[in-house]
Write a protein that holds these residues in place. Structure first.
Motif, short mmCIF file in Angstrom:
data_model
loop_
_atom_site.label_atom_id
_atom_site.label_comp_id
_atom_site.label_asym_id
_atom_site.label_seq_id
_atom_site.Cartn_x
_atom_site.Cartn_y
_atom_site.Cartn_z
N THR A 28 0.83 -1.20 0.00
CA THR A 28 0.00 0.00 0.00
C THR A 28 0.87 1.25 0.00
O THR A 28 0.61 2.21 -0.74
CB THR A 28 -0.93 0.00 1.23
OG1 THR A 28 -1.76 -1.16 1.18
CG2 THR A 28 -1.80 1.24 1.24
N TYR A 29 1.92 1.26 0.83
CA TYR A 29 2.83 2.41 0.89
C TYR A 29 3.47 2.65 -0.48
O TYR A 29 3.53 3.79 -0.97
CB TYR A 29 3.91 2.17 1.94
CG TYR A 29 4.91 3.28 2.06
CD1 TYR A 29 6.08 3.29 1.32
CD2 TYR A 29 4.68 4.36 2.92
CE1 TYR A 29 7.00 4.32 1.42
CE2 TYR A 29 5.59 5.40 3.02
CZ TYR A 29 6.75 5.36 2.28
OH TYR A 29 7.65 6.39 2.39
N ASP A 30 3.96 1.58 -1.11
CA ASP A 30 4.57 1.72 -2.43
C ASP A 30 3.56 2.23 -3.45
O ASP A 30 3.90 3.03 -4.33
CB ASP A 30 5.14 0.37 -2.89
CG ASP A 30 6.38 -0.03 -2.08
OD1 ASP A 30 6.67 -1.24 -2.02
OD2 ASP A 30 7.04 0.86 -1.52
N ALA A 31 2.31 1.78 -3.34
CA ALA A 31 1.27 2.25 -4.26
C ALA A 31 1.00 3.74 -4.07
O ALA A 31 0.82 4.48 -5.04
CB ALA A 31 -0.01 1.44 -4.06
N TRP A 32 0.98 4.19 -2.80
CA TRP A 32 0.81 5.62 -2.54
C TRP A 32 1.94 6.43 -3.17
O TRP A 32 1.70 7.45 -3.82
CB TRP A 32 0.80 5.89 -1.04
CG TRP A 32 -0.44 5.45 -0.32
CD1 TRP A 32 -1.67 5.18 -0.85
CD2 TRP A 32 -0.56 5.21 1.09
NE1 TRP A 32 -2.55 4.80 0.12
CE2 TRP A 32 -1.92 4.80 1.32
CE3 TRP A 32 0.30 5.29 2.16
CZ2 TRP A 32 -2.38 4.50 2.59
CZ3 TRP A 32 -0.15 4.99 3.43
CH2 TRP A 32 -1.49 4.59 3.65
N MET A 33 3.17 5.96 -2.96
CA MET A 33 4.32 6.67 -3.51
C MET A 33 4.27 6.71 -5.04
O MET A 33 4.52 7.75 -5.66
CB MET A 33 5.62 6.01 -3.06
CG MET A 33 6.01 6.33 -1.63
SD MET A 33 6.53 8.05 -1.41
CE MET A 33 8.09 8.04 -2.27
N HIS A 34 3.91 5.58 -5.64
CA HIS A 34 3.84 5.52 -7.10
C HIS A 34 2.77 6.47 -7.64
O HIS A 34 3.01 7.19 -8.63
CB HIS A 34 3.54 4.08 -7.54
CG HIS A 34 3.48 3.90 -9.03
ND1 HIS A 34 4.59 3.96 -9.83
CD2 HIS A 34 2.42 3.67 -9.86
CE1 HIS A 34 4.23 3.78 -11.10
NE2 HIS A 34 2.92 3.61 -11.13
N GLU A 35 1.62 6.50 -6.98
CA GLU A 35 0.54 7.39 -7.43
C GLU A 35 0.95 8.86 -7.28
O GLU A 35 0.67 9.69 -8.18
CB GLU A 35 -0.73 7.12 -6.63
CG GLU A 35 -1.93 7.94 -7.12
CD GLU A 35 -3.19 7.67 -6.31
OE1 GLU A 35 -3.18 6.76 -5.46
OE2 GLU A 35 -4.20 8.38 -6.54
N LEU A 36 1.63 9.19 -6.17
CA LEU A 36 2.07 10.57 -5.97
C LEU A 36 3.11 10.97 -7.01
O LEU A 36 3.08 12.09 -7.54
CB LEU A 36 2.63 10.74 -4.56
CG LEU A 36 3.05 12.16 -4.15
CD1 LEU A 36 1.88 13.14 -4.28
CD2 LEU A 36 3.60 12.18 -2.73
#
Length: 748
Positions: A36-44
């Motif tokens: 989830t953290y990696d997905a947040w970073m990727h989206e940002l």
């Protein structure tokens, strides 16, 4: 997405990421899984590419880790400790390698090594002697953990061999091997201490602990943990002219100096061989002595490191390949409902033990009844279980084809399983159900008591999960010592001695039964008398009875509670579990008002006017003090001797103009100021009698700006506010504005 929607979403993502970082780096807690953290970073990152105006210097995509905590002294790294960018598939890795080779303009050899799931550490050696050891922090400033590192036997305090530079920083990872982690948890259990969730948290928690204030037993436990830690070094920083040409040669040199280097790395001739290395350890990751969460691939040629350069947070010459979460099938034995500190009722899956990502999983959260329904799982199902990001267990769904008709649906209880109160949403439209009995529901009281003892609140050694449960569980005596947390500081040995708690099965969470069918109960606060103990004296001070004596754990808990009475006011504010009041708001309120009484008597508008508080927090504080039993907590703590006022504080509002060298001066501290953490800079301003503002305006007298200052620096330049560096900031808070007369900004 419109620019306005993009800005809103970027703000949400930034809040999520920073909260997760603060928990991970500052509290050794994982509130979200890696995926989830990696997905947040990727989206940002994607949003910032599409809308470049959203990418400020203080964006999480431009920074590393989190600001160092105030528990340890700050250490400024001689060279920044960068993070690594991630890829999640072989195709993404090969695309990265193609970009590297295109930019290099020549064939590239790669060094492949295991990505250890541990704690990043920087060792500073001057002329071969260890002078400091620091955590990563925000990449520029970390926490000084030198004294603890000196107890780790695998880290040399003096380097072997010759040719040591005047200054070199050696970077690596501190970790527990799987075997040592198992042994450590066995030791924790034997000592009656809380078990660690995973090796990474154990490593971080063991290294980031202080000897100060610990008892002899606690110091022995601390030494035991530190002695089991290991380190593997994987790079250097701040080395002006290394006498080698390749990363692999650096490792040979470090090994010759007596530093622990991994034996698992391999230099390969091209990206295809690197991909083969990735696949190999994807299949054999559990054959390694320690936990890994991926593979790091680096360009071996050091000259290419300089040519390829780095972004603000990661080198372009290295990448981390993250393995996908592992999945297994297991049986869903039951779904039980747990009530937390805030009253939220959460269903948990109880499963047949399953080995996932290197550890045994028995439980996983199902969040709420709607999630259970959405996943379509029935009690008795064979379910697909994964450890998202190799950390957080997650039930993905059922294997419907294996159903035999014996499965049954989960029914969400209508009453709290701990106190029997009717469950209901906190407000219309909420999905989560909550227990409204916040005053005396044992589960909520237990959660709040555990929170009081946590590092972020009063940091009371011995007041953890086990003690909180014992103090709030109505087994024997029938009424527990703590019906609410109000009586915490009134506890005596006589209150602790009779306590029995139910022993619960680790797999099901259900009470363990004896042969006669009764529950297995034991006491954490008493033990059998030994011949060496003083004889029982019924007329003397309470020490048990003729056959049992108060345990050392009980004595230490009472001593630690007594010491906690003199903790800083802001810590008591955090300990009260007032909604939205974390360390930052608590510090602001404590500095401004100086006492719980003053905060309690303040109006909503007076609270909201405090810099760093605002309307939402002011409403929460006002509403909290409107409840009678909340006020009872404060009254009883104060009556028991808790110091709920800052000694010498002159009264509400005086902290901003306290007669110090910064009397009447407003200062904004931004970026990394050498020698100060973010909170430390604010405290220095307040101690000097100044106002520590969070935003720049025409009323701001000085802006202290270090690297990464971002938009606040730009605002100061726009308004013509004097800008000072770290050295001048130190002069300002120690000697006052007159010390800066005639000075221009000095170089940092």
């Amino acid at each position: 997405m419109s620019p306005a929607a993009a800005r809103t979403r970027a703000g949400e993502l930034t809040d999520h990421i920073l909260r997760a970082r603060d928990a991970y780096y500052g509290e050794d807690a994982e509130i979200v899984d890696d995926a989830t953290y990696d997905a947040w970073m990727h989206e940002l990152e994607q949003l910032e590419r599409l809308h470049p105006e959203l990418q400020g210097q203080d964006s999480p995509t431009q920074s590393v880790g989190a600001a160092s905590a105030t528990l340890f002294a700050p250490v400024t790294h001689a060279e920044r400790m960068l993070s690594l960018d991630n890829v999640f598939s072989e195709e993404e890795f090969l695309a990265w390698a193609a970009r590297v080779e295109r930019d290099a303009g020549r064939p590239v050899r790669y060094l492949c090594e295991l990505k250890i799931d541990g704690l990043a550490l920087s060792l500073r050696y001057e002329r071969g002697r260890l002078t400091s050891a620091a955590t990563r922090g925000d990449g520029r400033v970390g926490e000084d953990v030198t004294e603890n590192v000196r107890r780790i036997t695998t880290i040399p305090t003096t380097l072997s061999g010759t040719g040591h530079p005047d200054l070199v920083e050696v970077r690596g990872e501190v970790f527990f091997t799987v075997a040592d982690f198992t042994a450590l948890n066995a030791f924790q259990q034997e000592q009656g201490d809380r078990l660690f969730a995973n090796p990474r948290n154990a490593a971080s928690g063991s290294l980031r602990q202080k000897a100060e204030g610990k008892t002899e037993r606690q110091l022995r436990a601390m030494t035991e943990r530190l002695s089991r830690l290991r380190m593997t070094v994987h790079g250097v920083g701040a080395w002006a002219d290394p006498p080698v040409a390749a990363q692999s040669e650096v490792y040979d040199l470090l090994k010759g100096w007596g530093l622990p280097v991994s034996s698992y790395f391999r230099v390969v001739e091209d990206a295809a061989e690197a991909a083969e290395f990735i696949r190999h350890y994807g299949e054999h990751r559990h054959d390694v002595e320690h936990e890994i969460d991926g593979i790091v691939i680096k360009v071996d040629d050091l000259a290419l490191h300089d040519e390829l350069g780095a972004t603000s947070r990661a080198p372009r010459w290295a990448i981390a390949y993250k393995y996908p979460p592992e999945q297994v099938n297991t049986t869903l034995l039951d779904i039980v409902v747990s009530v937390g500190r805030t009253g939220r009722a959460t269903p948990f899956a109880v499963m047949a033990p399953a080995q996932v990502a290197g550890s045994v999983v028995r439980q996983a959260t199902l969040h709420n009844q709607d999630v259970v329904k959405a996943k379509g799982v029935l009690i008795g199902d064979t379910v697909v279980l994964r450890k998202a990001g190799d950390v957080i267990p997650e039930v993905l769904g059922p294997v419907v084809e294996l159903r035999d008709g014996s499965e049954r649906a989960f029914v969400m209880p209508v009453r709290c399983p701990e106190c029997g109160s009717p469950l209901a949403p906190a407000k219309e439209g909420d999905i989560d159900l909550r227990c409204p009995n916040s005053r005396s529901c044992p589960a909520q009281v237990r959660g709040r008591v555990e929170h009081i003892g946590s590092r972020g609140a009063l940091d009371i050694e011995g007041l953890g999960e086990v003690s909180a449960a014992a103090l709030t569980q109505p087994v024997r005596p029938e009424i527990p010592p703590l019906v609410t947390e109000a009586g915490l500081f009134d506890l005596t040995a006589g209150d602790l001695f009779p306590i029995d708690v139910v022993v619960r099965d680790a797999e099901t969470g259900l009470p363990r039964l004896l042969e006669d069918g009764t529950a297995d109960t034991r006491s954490p606060f008493r033990r059998q008398r030994k011949k060496s103990d003083p004889p029982f004296d019924p007329g003397g001070a309470f020490d048990g009875d003729a056959t049992h004596i108060v345990s050392r754990a009980a004595q230490e808990l009472l001593a630690n509670l007594e010491r906690a009475k003199t903790k800083e006011l802001w810590r008591f504010l955090v300990a009260l579990s007032i909604r939205h009041v974390g360390p930052v708001a608590a510090r602001a309120l404590a500095q401004w008002f100086g006492s719980i009484r003053a905060i309690r008597d303040a109006s909503r508008d007076e609270l909201a006017a405090v810099d760093g508080v605002g309307g939402i927090i002011a409403d929460a504080v006002t509403e909290w003090f409107e409840i009678d039993w909340h006020c009872e907590i404060v009254d009883r703590w104060e009556a028991a001797g808790a110091q709920l006022a800052t000694p010498g504080h002159p009264g509400p509002g005086a902290a901003a103009a306290g007669g110090g060298v910064l009397d009447g001066v407003t200062v904004v501290a931004t970026g990394t100021l050498e020698g100060y953490t973010r909170e430390g800079a604010q405290e220095a301003i307040l101690r000097a009698g100044g106002k520590a503002a969070s935003s720049v305006s025409k009323k701001t007298d000085f802006v202290a700006a270090g690297p990464g200052a971002g938009s606040k620096l730009a605002k100061a330049e726009e308004l013509g506010v004097p800008i000072i560096d770290a050295a001048q900031f130190h002069l300002l808070v120690t000697e006052g504005p007159s010390a800066l007369s005639g000075q221009g900004p000095s170089s940092s």
